[in-house]
Design a protein around this motif. Structure first.
Motif, short mmCIF file in Angstrom:
data_model
loop_
_atom_site.label_atom_id
_atom_site.label_comp_id
_atom_site.label_asym_id
_atom_site.label_seq_id
_atom_site.Cartn_x
_atom_site.Cartn_y
_atom_site.Cartn_z
N THR A 49 -11.96 41.78 6.40
CA THR A 49 -12.13 40.66 7.33
C THR A 49 -12.16 39.36 6.54
O THR A 49 -13.03 39.16 5.69
N ARG A 69 -5.59 46.09 11.42
CA ARG A 69 -5.39 45.25 12.61
C ARG A 69 -4.80 46.08 13.75
O ARG A 69 -5.23 45.99 14.90
N LEU A 97 -6.87 39.57 17.18
CA LEU A 97 -6.83 40.02 15.79
C LEU A 97 -5.60 39.42 15.14
O LEU A 97 -4.49 39.59 15.62
#
Length: 98
Positions: A49, A69, A97
Motif C-alpha cells: 500500500t 489490486r 484501487l
C-alpha cells in the motif's frame, strides 16, 4: 461550546463540541480510515500500500502490486463493509484501487 454552568461536563462531550465547532470531523475521519485499513488488511497488504486517501465518501488506495489490486477488486464491497464496521459509522461508500 461556551457553556459555563455549575454542571459537570465530561471531557468527551467537550471534545465532541470542539470538533463540531471547528469542523474537524472530516480530518479525523481521514485518519481513522487509514488506521482501519492498516488494522484490517494486515502486513501483507500494507507492504504493497503506497497511499490511502479519503475524499468525500470515496476511499482511494494506491497499491504497488497489480496482482494484489486485482485480487482486492473482487472483494470491494466486503472491504467497504469491514471498514465501516470498524469505524462504527458509514464513512466509506466507494473504494477505488489504483
Amino acid at each position: 461550546m461556551a457553556r459555563r454552568n455549575d454542571e459537570n461536563i465530561s471531557i468527551s462531550e467537550v471534545l465532541k463540541d470542539f470538533i463540531k465547532a471547528n469542523k474537524l470531523q472530516s480530518g479525523i475521519d481521514k485518519i481513522e480510515v487509514r488506521d482501519a485499513w492498516k488494522n484490517l488488511m494486515g502486513n501483507g497488504v500494507n507492504n504493497y500500500t503506497a497511499d490511502i486517501q479519503l475524499k468525500q465518501s470515496t476511499l482511494y488506495v494506491n497499491l504497488t502490486s497489480a496482482v494484489l489490486r486485482e485480487e482486492l477488486s473482487y472483494g470491494k464491497e466486503k472491504i467497504i463493509k469491514m471498514i465501516n464496521e470498524e469505524l462504527g459509522k458509514e464513512i466509506v461508500k466507494d473504494l477505488i484501487l489504483r
